[in-house]
Each structure stands twice: as structure tokens, then as C-alpha cells.
Scaffold this active site. Structure first.
Site, short mmCIF file in Angstrom:
data_model
loop_
_atom_site.label_atom_id
_atom_site.label_comp_id
_atom_site.label_asym_id
_atom_site.label_seq_id
_atom_site.Cartn_x
_atom_site.Cartn_y
_atom_site.Cartn_z
CE LYS A 194 -4.12 1.91 0.26
NZ LYS A 194 -5.18 1.79 -0.76
CG ASP A 254 -9.07 -16.24 5.34
OD1 ASP A 254 -8.00 -16.78 5.69
OD2 ASP A 254 -10.09 -16.22 6.08
#
Ligand code: NAD
Ligand code: IPM
Ligand code: MN
Length: 366
Positions: A194, A254
Site C-alpha cells: 500500500k 483467505d
């Protein structure tokens, strides 16, 4: 080298899926003439209930004397309001990762051909396969950065903060793991950060560009984490190795698990230092958790635990044939149509089975 494995089943579905993994270990040991000494120890909520601490000294000692750890999962509603240090995740799992320096978390997300329709992404997007290795930094970043604090300021306002911190050597070593893994695959690394907001990510991206020079054959690309989450669903078949910091890797893995059909399919290896034979001390665990919603029902998918065992045999013991035999047995049982509830779609040829039946089918296929 020690042939000892510390087995930490933990909480929730942990003991259920661990039972099946241990039976698979017995079967594969018989087939390949291997022999291991298993030491079962308490961890997590189960350890807290029995001893008043989620990580008893005896457990740490056992791990220290073993070649590797086979870990189930920890945590659950019963323990989530305890003081942080007594909680299974913060008092046992994270300290184990830190204590053993397990900075490299490998999460291989693979959608088996027979499971493409169990994936929520469009069939055509993974028709040519979904096979992504997530390399997640595991002992740094916001999980461990100090200070970490809760308090009330002078105006009486409550606050809490965590610290996201990375040193350059921490970033370099995880990137080298990712690039090295890519050399044995499709030679593409996507570094996720980021860097448009976070200072740690700016350092991460610069370091990725530097380390890439050590691996001229590997193509490096960068994505911001929000875009990466989107691109994984938009073009899942186009990723090879994904490398990222601790929290981003937790979340993206996930997502990868679900693209491969279910969280119950994704194993992981948490590795530290490599020895002279190229083998690692490691902790091997499903990427998912204790699944309190289905614990005790005998329906959990044991495959992530069983594939984690295969990773243990591969990375800690160098037993590549035995590891591959387990991977192949899992693939063939899936191809045969056996499905636990999480991957059952009701399609023709599918048979819904419980945890133990799935384990038995994998052993039969072995
Ligand atoms: P979870 O991963 O336990 O469950 C999320 C969902 O996935 C649930 O619906 C669950 O039933 C399903 N699922 C997960 N594994 C499955 C399997 N093998 N077979 C079938 N379905 C499966 O995540 P959560 O509910 O957010 O967390 C529950 C507890 O687990 C929390 O205490 C959390 O901190 C802990 N946790 C532990 C670990 C670990 O020990 N490594 C990892 C993740 C979460
Ligand atoms: C995982 C888990 C853990 C993590 C939790 C239980 C601390 O979600 O292994 O993915 O966030 O690393
Ligand atoms: Mn997670």
C-alpha cells in the site's frame, strides 16, 4: 536429525482434523518405511482451560526438541474476552511464530480441476487452473510492532493503537523466499503493498525492486493491496507468486482459499532458518481457524490439515515422495467426487462425507 514432531491440535475443529492427519501420517509412514515420534501437547484454549496458560512451558520445550510442529487451530468464543496474553491467538499462536523465528508463511492456493465449480469465481476464469503461492511475512508488521496500546487520553477519550514496522532485512529475507520459490514455478512475483499510503510499503516496494536484481529471470510486478484483492477475483489464473506483509497476506490468503473452493482446502508452512541440508524447522497448520460454527459436528474438511502434514514432510524432513503421495491421494479423492460440506455443491457424482470418512478415503487412495 530428530524424528520428533510436536503435535498441537488446539481448539474447535483442530482435534477433529488433526486425528485424520495423524492417521494419514501413520499410513504414509508405513508405505514409505518412515518413522516419527509424535509428542502431543496442549495449546490455545485447551491449554488455558487445563493449565491457566495458552502456551505452557512444556509445550514450548517439546517444540524446541522437535524437528517441526504440526499445528491444528486455536481460539473460539469461549476465550475471546480473556486478557490479550491469555487468549489463544495472542498468547500462543503468535508467540510460537515469533519464538521460532517463523517469518516465511507459504500458503499454496490451488484449485483442483474437479473443484472449479465449487469456487465462487466464474468457471472460465480458472479453467486453465488456479495455482498461486502466497508468501506472507509472518513475524513482523502490525501484528508485532511496538508500541501496541489501549488507553484514555487527557480529555477522557479512549484510544487504541498498533504500530506497523518493518526493518529492511525483514523485507529482504521474505522477498528472497518469494523469488526463490518463483524460480521453481512460473518465474513471476507480484509484490503487494500500500505504497500510496504507508511508509512501510514504500520501503517494501523499493526493497522488492532491489532484490529482484538478484533474480534477473523472475518478472516482478507490484499491486496495491486493494487492487490485488480485486484482481485476484477478476483474473485469478494470472498470478504465480504473491508476496506481501503480514496483515495483507492474512487477508488475501483467505480470499485465495475461497477461490480454490474452501478455506478448508488451504494448508500452510511457517518456516524459519534453513539448515545445511536445505531443510527447515517449521510449523505447519491449516490457513483457516477453529471454525466454532461447525466444531464437534464431525463435518470439518480435514484436507488443509492433511496437506499441511505433506508440507511438513517436504520442508522439514525432505520426504518429497511421501509428501507428493499425500497430495496425489487428496487430488484423487476429490476427482472421485468425495466432498465435505464446505465443498459439496450437489453436482452429479458428488458424495457428501464427514471428516473421518474423508480422512479414510485419502488413506485408501494412498
Ligand atoms: P475460521 O477460519 O475458523 O472459520 C471461517 C469459516 O470457514 C467458518 O464458516 C468455518 O466453518 C469455515 N471453515 C474453516 N475451516 C474449515 C474447514 N476445515 N472445513 C470446513 N469449513 C471450514 O475463522 P473465524 O470464524 O473468523 O475464527 C474462529 C476462531 O479461529 C477465532 O478464534 C480465530 O481467531 C481463530 N483462528 C485461528 C487460526 C489458527 O489457529 N491458525 C486461524 C484463523 C482463525
Ligand atoms: C492465520 C490466522 C492468524 C493470523 C490469527 C488466528 C492470529 O488468521 O493464521 O491466518 O492472523 O495470522
Ligand atoms: Mn487468517
Amino acid at each position: 536429525m530428530s524424528k520428533r514432531i510436536t503435535v498441537l491440535a488446539g481448539d474447535g475443529i483442530g482435534p477433529e482434523v488433526m486425528d485424520e492427519a495423524i492417521k494419514v501420517l501413520d499410513a504414509v509412514s508405513a508405505k514409505f518405511n518412515l518413522s516419527y515420534e509424535l509428542d502431543h501437547q496442549l495449546v490455545g484454549g485447551a491449554a488455558y482451560d487445563a493449565t491457566g496458560t495458552p502456551l505452557p512451558e512444556a509445550t514450548v520445550k517439546s517444540c524446541e526438541q522437535s524437528a517441526g510442529i504440526l499445528f491444528g487451530s486455536v481460539g473460539g468464543p469461549k476465550w475471546e474476552t480473556l486478557p490479550p496474553d491469555d487468549q489463544p491467538e495472542r498468547g500462543a499462536l503468535l508467540p510460537l511464530r515469533k519464538h521460532f523465528g517463523l517469518f516465511a508463511n507459504l500458503r499454496p492456493g490451488v484449485c483442483l480441476p474437479a473443484l472449479t465449480h465449487a469456487s465462487p469465481v466464474k468457471q472460465e476464469l480458472i479453467a486453465d487452473g488456479f495455482d498461486v503461492l502466497c508468501v506472507r511475512e509472518l513475524t513482523g508488521g502490525i501484528y508485532f510492532g511496538q508500541p501496541k496500546k489501549r488507553g484514555t487520553n487527557e480529555e477522557g477519550t479512549e484510544f487504541a493503537f498498533d504500530t506497523m514496522i518493518y526493518t529492511k532485512p525483514e523485507i529482504e529475507r521474505i522477498l528472497r523466499i518469494a523469488f526463490t520459490a518463483a524460480m521453481g514455478r512460473d518465474k513471476r512475483v507480484c509484490s503487494v503493498d500500500k505504497a500510496n499510503v504507508l511508509t512501510t510499503s514504500v520501503l517494501w516496494r523499493e526493497t522488492a525492486i532491489e532484490i529482484a536484481k538478484e533474480f534477473p529471470e523472475v518478472e516482478l510486478s507490484h499491486l496495491y493491496v486493494d487492487n490485488a484483492a480485486m484482481q485476484l477475483i477478476r483474473r485469478p489464473g494470472e498470478f504465480d507468486v504473491l508476496v506481501t506483509e503480514n496483515l495483507f497476506g492474512d487477508i488475501l490468503s483467505d480470499e485465495m482459499a475461497m477461490i480454490s473452493g474452501s478455506l478448508g482446502m488451504l494448508p500452510s508452512a511457517s518456516l524459519g532458518k534453513q539448515n545445511d541440508d536445505g531443510l527447515y524447522f517449521g510449523m505447519y497448520e491449516p490457513s483457516g481457524g477453529s471454525a466454532p460454527d461447525i466444531a464437534g459436528m464431525g463435518v470439518a474438511n480435514p484436507i488443509a490439515q492433511i496437506l499441511s502434514l505433506a508440507m511438513l514432510l517436504r520442508y522439514t524432513f525432505g520426504e518429497n515422495d511421501a509428501a507428493k503421495a499425500i497430495d496425489d491421494a487428496v487430488a484423487s479423492v476429490i476427482a472421485d467426487g468425495k466432498r465435505t460440506g464446505d465443498i459439496f455443491t450437489g453436482a452429479t457424482g458428488e458424495a457428501k462425507v464427514g471428516t473421518a470418512e474423508m480422512g479414510a478415503a485419502i488413506i485408501a487412495a494412498l
